[in-house]
Design a protein around this motif. Structure first.
Motif, PDB file in Angstrom:
ATOM      1  N   GLU A   1      13.614 -13.676   5.623  1.00  0.00           N
ATOM      2  CA  GLU A   1      13.995 -12.254   5.503  1.00  0.00           C
ATOM      3  C   GLU A   1      15.411 -11.866   6.161  1.00  0.00           C
ATOM      4  O   GLU A   1      16.205 -11.115   5.685  1.00  0.00           O
ATOM      5  CB  GLU A   1      12.983 -11.249   5.847  1.00  0.00           C
ATOM      6  CG  GLU A   1      11.822 -10.928   5.003  1.00  0.00           C
ATOM      7  CD  GLU A   1      10.740  -9.870   5.444  1.00  0.00           C
ATOM      8  OE1 GLU A   1      11.065  -8.996   6.115  1.00  0.00           O
ATOM      9  OE2 GLU A   1       9.432 -10.277   4.984  1.00  0.00           O
TER      10      GLU A   1
ATOM     11  N   THR B   1      13.770  -6.658  12.553  1.00  0.00           N
ATOM     12  CA  THR B   1      13.350  -7.559  11.693  1.00  0.00           C
ATOM     13  C   THR B   1      12.862  -9.169  12.758  1.00  0.00           C
ATOM     14  O   THR B   1      13.702  -9.423  13.362  1.00  0.00           O
ATOM     15  CB  THR B   1      13.995  -7.882  10.470  1.00  0.00           C
ATOM     16  OG1 THR B   1      14.072  -6.726   9.944  1.00  0.00           O
ATOM     17  CG2 THR B   1      13.100  -9.074   9.752  1.00  0.00           C
TER      18      THR B   1
ATOM     19  N   TYR C   1       9.844 -12.353  13.020  1.00  0.00           N
ATOM     20  CA  TYR C   1       8.853 -13.378  12.062  1.00  0.00           C
ATOM     21  C   TYR C   1       8.211 -14.074  13.377  1.00  0.00           C
ATOM     22  O   TYR C   1       8.154 -14.254  14.301  1.00  0.00           O
ATOM     23  CB  TYR C   1       9.655 -14.239  11.323  1.00  0.00           C
ATOM     24  CG  TYR C   1      10.693 -15.213  12.228  1.00  0.00           C
ATOM     25  CD1 TYR C   1      12.071 -14.724  12.314  1.00  0.00           C
ATOM     26  CD2 TYR C   1      10.448 -16.293  12.946  1.00  0.00           C
ATOM     27  CE1 TYR C   1      12.837 -15.352  13.288  1.00  0.00           C
ATOM     28  CE2 TYR C   1      11.307 -16.918  13.638  1.00  0.00           C
ATOM     29  CZ  TYR C   1      12.495 -16.607  13.782  1.00  0.00           C
ATOM     30  OH  TYR C   1      13.474 -17.249  14.509  1.00  0.00           O
TER      31      TYR C   1
ATOM     32  N   LYS D   1      18.557 -10.412   4.367  1.00  0.00           N
ATOM     33  CA  LYS D   1      18.979  -9.051   4.882  1.00  0.00           C
ATOM     34  C   LYS D   1      20.469  -9.131   5.353  1.00  0.00           C
ATOM     35  O   LYS D   1      21.319  -8.254   5.056  1.00  0.00           O
ATOM     36  CB  LYS D   1      18.059  -8.526   5.792  1.00  0.00           C
ATOM     37  CG  LYS D   1      16.715  -7.901   5.278  1.00  0.00           C
ATOM     38  CD  LYS D   1      15.999  -7.149   6.333  1.00  0.00           C
ATOM     39  CE  LYS D   1      14.710  -6.826   5.969  1.00  0.00           C
ATOM     40  NZ  LYS D   1      13.868  -6.246   7.005  1.00  0.00           N
TER      41      LYS D   1
ATOM     42  N   GLY E   1       7.875 -10.291   9.459  1.00  0.00           N
ATOM     43  CA  GLY E   1       7.605 -10.890   8.027  1.00  0.00           C
ATOM     44  C   GLY E   1       8.088 -12.337   8.173  1.00  0.00           C
ATOM     45  O   GLY E   1       7.860 -13.147   9.145  1.00  0.00           O
TER      46      GLY E   1
END
Length: 519
Positions: free
Chosen positions: A399, A364, A366, A403, A395
């Motif tokens: 997040e 993940t 950004y 998460k 994203g």
């Protein structure tokens, strides 16, 4: 007034788009307004009026002052306090406040107002002050006193954090929520639209020298390509967050130059230490060994020297350990470690698997830092070369803490600033806390590292502290609870019309009050 309005964001976006179209058709150029108001553009959204969730924008724009400030070297400097000193037992700190300071609403910046603002901040878990052993914050005559339950030499450094920006009593509603930002800095807010813009003007009642520029218009622009166009075309005076291609565009343009400074910030892979694969240190080491950091830094960041050889960059002089064996690139050793961990090639030979389950991870990241998505792609490719499948999810930055909180995070690529508080110890202790950190370790702890951090907390200077810092860096290098990827250079495109702009690596302030217009 600075009451925020989300509805007006639509209007601003439309205006900005129209301006860019005009430029693309050959318009643009400096307007008379641009000669008085500095236009600043960046990817940093204004999440909230609350100082703790403001992304630091109210201190960077010099709207809110902190009790203690810091210079561009990270050295503590006077803010609203001119001097400060601990009591003999180190349990009470006394801060002498500057004379004659006023908030933007005209009320005095006195000890009761400062104490009330800091008390609210210290009660907010999102501020580093919440973790300090503060027993009481009080006004005693003209001074501010902060009482501690145990000695904490980092307290003055904690007060430099943007969350500790001091706001006037009129900033809060009856429930203690911030409804408008009334600070005491050289600029006051005239218009504010969440999450996209802040406009300020000179505060004529400022206690110090009046800025040369009349004000600042800060706008959030999400796309790095758009920011580059605005910098190169003269539609902005300072532009943060340019990716390498954007910097090349700026370098080729007239009337604008790049300013930069190495930051005490590291690009790293956050690892879930409870993940079935990632809890094995051999897998974490394989992830590190698969990375050709020199090549990645040169290809993505366009600067080979930014390849990280350890967690702490050279900009963190007291924590960087020059004698530490550097992180290396060794694909064969990475494959050997994965074999030792039980992974074997799948039937088609394209991926690794164990007990019939493929080694597949979700990373993940950004786009707020424009370097991160292309770095994630490079990491994905390096993993594929040794049989690990990585799915990249780009994203919102929120997040990652979300998460982390619900335990679903596997890998995250992020940048970690180790000196948002001028004493790096505060951020380092938070990042590697035994209980984990949203922007630090996850489901991992090491007794030797915890003990070493406690040693530094008790005695920040001297041979014992130096040895403890070395131990912290060594444990991280050995255990890799996070995997360093690259160090970080903060860049900004600056119009040649704006003189005296200096990059602050600590990002305490953008120091626009010290800039001037060049004829």
């Amino acid at each position: 007034m600075n009451t925020p309005s989300r509805r007006r964001v639509v209007s601003l976006t439309a205006t900005l788009t129209a301006a860019l179209v005009t430029t693309a058709c050959g318009g643009g150029g400096a307007s008379d307004r641009a000669r008085t108001i500095a236009r600043v553009v960046g990817p940093f959204e204004i999440h909230s009026l609350e100082p703790t969730a403001s992304n630091g924008l109210f201190t960077r724009l010099e709207v809110a002052d902190t009790v203690v400030s810091s210079d561009v070297e990270g050295t503590l400097a006077p803010g609203l306090a001119t001097t400060w000193q601990p009591s003999a037992d180190k349990l009470t700190w006394t801060f002498d406040l500057v004379d004659g300071a006023r908030f933007h609403d005209g009320t005095p910046v006195d000890a009761p107002a400062v104490a009330a603002s800091l008390t609210k901040t210290a009660a907010d878990a999102a501020s580093p002050l919440a973790g300090a052993p503060i027993a009481k914050i009080a006004a005693v005559g003209e001074t501010l006193n902060i009482s501690l339950s145990t000695p904490d030499p980092t307290l003055p450094a904690l007060l430099t954090h943007y969350s500790a920006g001091i706001l006037a009593p009129s900033s809060y509603d009856g429930a203690g929520r911030v409804t408008k930002v009334v600070g005491s800095g050289p600029f006051e807010v005239t218009e504010l639209e969440l999450p996209s813009s802040i406009t300020t003007r000179r505060f004529t009642g400022y206690r110090g020298d009046q800025p040369t520029i009349e004000g600042v218009e800060f706008s959030v622009v999400g796309r790095a390509e758009t920011r580059a166009v605005m910098a190169a075309s003269g539609q902005a005076d300072v532009v943060f967050g340019l990716e390498p291609a954007g910097r090349q565009r700026v370098d080729a343009a007239d009337g604008v130059s790049m300013a930069s400074a190495l930051q005490p910030r590291t690009v790293l892979l956050k690892v879930n230490g409870a993940h079935p694969a990632l809890k094995d240190v051999r897998v974490r080491r394989a992830l590190s060994l698969m990375l050709d950091r020199d090549r990645i830094a040169e290809a993505v960041l366009r600067e080979k020297d930014l390849a990280a050889t350890q967690i702490f960059p050279p900009a963190l002089a007291t924590w960087n350990q020059p004698d530490l064996e550097p992180l290396t690139h060794d694909v064969d050793r990475a494959r050997d470690l994965l074999t030792e961990a039980g992974y074997r090639p799948s039937a088609d030979g394209k991926t690794l698997e164990r007990d019939g389950k493929p080694l597949r991870l979700t990373l993940t990241t950004y786009p707020d830092r424009p370097e991160l998505p292309p770095l994630a792609t490079a990491i994905q490719e390096a993993a594929r070369a040794i049989g690990i499948t990585i799915d990249v999810a780009v994203g919102n930055s929120s997040e990652i803490p979300a998460k982390h909180a619900d335990g679903t995070l596997e890998l995250a690529l992020l940048t970690k600033h180790f000196a948002l508080v001028s004493d790096p110890f505060v951020s380092i202790a938070e990042t590697f806390a035994a209980g984990g950190a949203e922007w630090g370790v996850m489901n991992w702890q090491d007794p030797a590292l915890t003990t070493s951090l406690a040693t530094v907390a008790q005695q920040p200077t001297g041979p014992a502290a130096d040895a403890a810092r070395h131990e912290v860096a060594s444990v991280i290098q050995e255990q890799l609870p996070v995997v360093p990827v690259a160090w970080y250079r903060l860049n900004a495109a600056v119009s040649d019309r704006l003189g005296g702009f200096v990059i602050d690596p600590i990002e305490h302030s953008w120091r626009l009050s010290e800039t001037t217009w060049v004829p």
